[in-house]
Scaffold this active site. Structure first.
Site, mmCIF file in Angstrom:
data_model
loop_
_atom_site.group_PDB
_atom_site.id
_atom_site.type_symbol
_atom_site.label_atom_id
_atom_site.label_comp_id
_atom_site.label_asym_id
_atom_site.label_seq_id
_atom_site.Cartn_x
_atom_site.Cartn_y
_atom_site.Cartn_z
ATOM 1 N N VAL A 165 2.958 -16.726 71.833
ATOM 2 C CA VAL A 165 2.429 -15.159 71.090
ATOM 3 C C VAL A 165 0.983 -15.152 71.157
ATOM 4 O O VAL A 165 0.399 -14.115 71.327
ATOM 5 C CB VAL A 165 2.774 -15.571 69.347
ATOM 6 C CG1 VAL A 165 2.046 -16.592 68.862
ATOM 7 C CG2 VAL A 165 2.710 -14.087 68.882
ATOM 8 N N ASP A 166 0.267 -16.478 71.637
ATOM 9 C CA ASP A 166 -1.439 -16.417 71.682
ATOM 10 C C ASP A 166 -1.521 -15.550 72.939
ATOM 11 O O ASP A 166 -2.298 -14.817 73.153
ATOM 12 C CB ASP A 166 -1.952 -17.446 71.992
ATOM 13 C CG ASP A 166 -1.493 -18.916 71.005
ATOM 14 O OD1 ASP A 166 -0.072 -18.778 70.637
ATOM 15 O OD2 ASP A 166 -2.125 -19.491 70.816
ATOM 16 N N GLY A 167 -0.632 -15.615 73.995
ATOM 17 C CA GLY A 167 -0.708 -14.801 75.130
ATOM 18 C C GLY A 167 -0.928 -13.292 74.947
ATOM 19 O O GLY A 167 -1.541 -12.468 75.854
ATOM 20 N N LEU A 168 -0.329 -12.782 73.948
ATOM 21 C CA LEU A 168 -0.144 -11.470 73.796
ATOM 22 C C LEU A 168 -1.581 -10.789 73.277
ATOM 23 O O LEU A 168 -1.855 -9.770 73.805
ATOM 24 C CB LEU A 168 0.703 -10.965 72.585
ATOM 25 C CG LEU A 168 2.228 -11.555 72.935
ATOM 26 C CD1 LEU A 168 3.078 -11.340 71.862
ATOM 27 C CD2 LEU A 168 2.624 -10.527 74.108
ATOM 28 N N TYR A 169 -2.381 -11.428 72.654
ATOM 29 C CA TYR A 169 -3.872 -11.066 72.408
ATOM 30 C C TYR A 169 -4.497 -11.454 73.713
ATOM 31 O O TYR A 169 -5.621 -10.704 73.812
ATOM 32 C CB TYR A 169 -4.292 -12.052 71.099
ATOM 33 C CG TYR A 169 -5.909 -11.694 71.083
ATOM 34 C CD1 TYR A 169 -6.170 -10.618 70.299
ATOM 35 C CD2 TYR A 169 -6.910 -12.487 71.702
ATOM 36 C CE1 TYR A 169 -7.566 -10.225 69.818
ATOM 37 C CE2 TYR A 169 -8.176 -12.214 71.193
ATOM 38 C CZ TYR A 169 -8.663 -11.081 70.758
ATOM 39 O OH TYR A 169 -9.846 -10.748 70.175
#
Length: 382
Positions: A165-169
């Site tokens: 999910v971090d990759g989305l930011y």
């Protein structure tokens, strides 16, 4: 028979409790002027930059700070912000991971120069694009590597680049920023394709929140008390990420309404999970899993709520009380006298029972999140 003495005591206690509640609400209200909010931004940023004079690398945690620093520059016009990020970009040669051999480029987790396609090495492109825009758009070299990497990535048949999910930011805003620079619609098409994959493995349509990655999906993984375990900073990354891409998208963008709907769904779920003291616990829906305050997730949420209110996407009457409490936590509890932003959970990927997070717990990415929230607050206050 009614005991009048007891009845009077109950009534008095009720009035007293209501009065306390009213006082608490007033205490949480946003009292700062725009100038005072700007002074908070300067206090935090000056402290960070003075205690970190040497530019770091272009990996995710340093780069996340710079996304906040760029937002601070937009609202303060403080040249120190611009110069600090320019020095960092130049030190890193306007690149993320530095391999030039495309045959070895990877996108699994990795901290090597071969991991060019891994999103943690691509978040730096957000700031490079901002610097390109802020300094006159006269030097395409500032975004040459960003374009090379992302255009190569989009030429591949893979769509599973954002598997955590971090990759989305880290990367969604790179796509919208590069679209605005180049006009290449492929950036928006691939953003949607990659996000659909992320949703398929991490999004919980019942809770309206994101798991950190596929291995944390319920019921395969549970919190200490058997609940769904949504990591606050993880959902902070994506909530802030949605705010950043929606603001960059043209009003006519094909999937803009879809992203706004998801953002609003998340806002409702997050508001319901906020603690009375204004913060969110590290495991959002199980406060007892890792109890106590945490700043990075709270700051990202505050930024997202404020951006939504400021742009008419979130209802002010519904969500301003959420922001009042979280801003009060950030500025009266998390922010220390010397400008340190405390209570930031260290680098990790989950809420860890027993992990110590206190006033001395700070980190570059947490400062970046605080600067995002404070910058958006400066746009809100009169």
């Amino acid at each position: 028979m009614i005991n009048l003495k007891n009845s009077f005591f109950i009534a008095l206690t009720t009035v007293s409790l209501l009065s306390c509640k009213s006082t608490a609400q007033k205490t949480a209200a946003i009292k700062q002027s725009k100038a005072e909010v700007i002074s908070i931004i300067d206090k935090v940023n000056n402290h960070w930059q003075e205690t970190h004079p040497e530019p770091g690398n272009s990996f995710w945690h340093v780069s996340a700070y710079h996304t906040g620093n760029m937002e601070a520059y937009k609202v303060t016009k403080n040249k120190k912000c611009l110069d600090y990020s320019l020095a960092w970009a130049e030190k890193n040669q306007w690149m993320g991971a530095k391999s030039n051999d495309k045959s070895e480029w990877k996108y699994n987790y990795g901290e090597t120069d071969k991991h060019v396609l891994f999103g943690d090495w691509q978040i730096c492109f957000q700031t490079y694009i901002d610097l390109y825009n802020f300094t006159g758009k006269k030097d395409p070299g500032k975004i040459a590597r960003a374009r090379e990497v992302m255009e190569y990535e989009m030429s591949t048949p893979a769509n599973d680049y954002w598997w955590w999910v971090d990759g989305l930011y880290m990367v969604m805003p790179v796509m919208t920023k590069l679209y605005n620079v180049t006009g290449n619609k492929m950036y928006l098409e691939k953003l949607h394709s990659y996000l659909q994959y992320s949703d398929s493995i991490m999004y919980d349509s019942e809770a309206k929140l994101y798991y950190r990655d596929a291995k944390y999906v319920y019921p395969k993984h549970k919190s200490a008390n058997g609940k769904k375990d949504f990591w606050a900073r993880g959902d902070g990354w994506i909530f802030a990420g949605y705010a950043k891409i929606i603001q960059d998208l043209p009003k006519s963008a094909k999937h803009r309404a879809e992203y706004i709907s998801r953002f609003k769904d998340m806002a409702k779920s997050l508001a319901e999970a906020q603690q009375t003291e204004g913060y969110w616990t590290r495991s959002i829906l199980d406060p007892e899993h890792a109890p106590g305050p945490e700043t990075s997730g709270t700051a990202f949420f505050t930024y997202g709520f404020l951006w939504g209110i400021n742009n008419g996407i979130l209802d002010k009457k519904t969500y301003l009380p959420v922001v009042e409490k979280s801003w009060n936590y950030l500025t009266k509890f998390a922010l220390q006298e010397d400008g340190t932003v405390g209570y930031v959970q260290p680098i990790g990927e989950k809420a860890i029972p027993g992990q110590v997070v206190d006033k001395n717990s700070t980190a570059d990415f947490g400062v970046g999140a605080f600067l995002l929230a404070a910058s958006e607050m400066s746009r809100f206050v009169k």
